[in-house]
Scaffold this active site. Structure first.
Site, PDB file in Angstrom:
ATOM      1  CD  GLU A 160      43.595  50.687  43.034  1.00  0.00           C
ATOM      2  OE1 GLU A 160      42.908  50.327  42.356  1.00  0.00           O
ATOM      3  OE2 GLU A 160      44.945  50.304  43.285  1.00  0.00           O
ATOM      4  CG  HIS A 182      43.512  46.392  44.244  1.00  0.00           C
ATOM      5  ND1 HIS A 182      43.239  47.296  42.890  1.00  0.00           N
ATOM      6  CD2 HIS A 182      43.090  45.468  44.034  1.00  0.00           C
ATOM      7  CE1 HIS A 182      42.882  46.045  42.837  1.00  0.00           C
ATOM      8  NE2 HIS A 182      42.698  45.076  42.964  1.00  0.00           N
ATOM      9  CB  CYS A 199      44.608  44.533  40.129  1.00  0.00           C
ATOM     10  SG  CYS A 199      44.303  43.237  40.103  1.00  0.00           S
TER      11      CYS A 199
END
Length: 245
Positions: free
Chosen positions: A183, A181, A92
């Protein structure tokens, strides 16, 4: 033990599933809150690359070009890490910082991209080992109002979405950026919804809409993201450590 430096830019922007995968494979993470002053448990950007085996730069609510004193230092550090051919990964904001550090252009989007959005892996990405095993079209979680408008010279586009052309790219041998994202787990997504409510509103979404998206897409998102985390760990970092052993 191999140490990976992690730049964290906010309280909720943690390494998440990527950090857990790296630790499971024996890597040590040196996580630094560069957005905080030292008297608030912040950590400065290092002045050299000594004893650093790779770098991860995470997301944040900041934007490239904001007048934060740490940002220029991080940009210089990311450029140095790339030139030293250390493994370098951005998510990001981190993705945008890497692109800017290498000469790319970052700008504001007409409409923010938020929620679970379909991402298409482009032809170069379909044959790149870092994306091996990922569906060529799948949903990823997004929270951004800025994007990479132009890639650095020599960089290769790996993935795109309808609203954001540069969802993933690679530059050189060991540098990668991911706008989405990968993660985040489900609780972290709920936290992002609360902390960045304004961005979701500007994107035309509310918490109920995103929750419905998660119910539909989270399982595939998690499988694809776990695959990417494993690829980053085993392909992105392990080779460099073997060379240094």
């Amino acid at each position: 033990m191999a140490t990976i430096l992690v730049f964290q830019h906010g309280p909720s922007q943690t390494p998440g599933r990527l950090g857990m995968t790296l630790r499971d494979h024996g890597f040590k993470l040196d996580i630094r809150r560069v957005d905080l002053p030292t008297d608030q448990c912040g950590h400065p950007v290092p002045t050299d690359l000594d004893n650093i085996h790779g770098v991860i730069t995470l997301g944040g609510t900041q934007n490239v070009g904001d007048p934060h004193p740490w940002m220029a230092k991080e940009l210089d550090f990311l450029k140095a890490a790339h030139e030293a051919q250390l493994p370098l990964f951005g998510i990001c904001l981190g993705h945008q910082l890497i692109a800017r550090a290498l000469g790319g252009e970052i700008g504001k989007m007409d409409t923010p991209e938020a929620g679970f959005c379909p991402v298409d892996i482009q032809v170069p990405g379909q044959t790149h080992p870092i994306l091996a095993g990922m569906p060529w079209r799948h949903h990823q979680f997004q929270t951004h109002a800025h994007e990479v408008k132009a890639l650095p010279a020599g960089a290769t586009l790996l993935a795109s979405s309808d609203k954001c052309k540069v969802q993933a790219f690679t530059a050189g041998v060991r540098t990668f950026g991911f706008q989405f994202h990968m993660e985040l787990d489900r609780p972290a997504i709920d936290t992002f919804l609360k902390e960045q409510a304004g961005l979701f509103t500007n994107a035309g979404l509310d918490a109920n809409a995103v929750s419905a998206q998660a119910d539909k897409h989270y399982e595939m998102f998690a499988r694809a993201s776990n695959t990417l985390a494993l690829n980053i760990t085993t392909l992105g970092f392990a080779t460099t450590e073997l060379l240094r052993a």
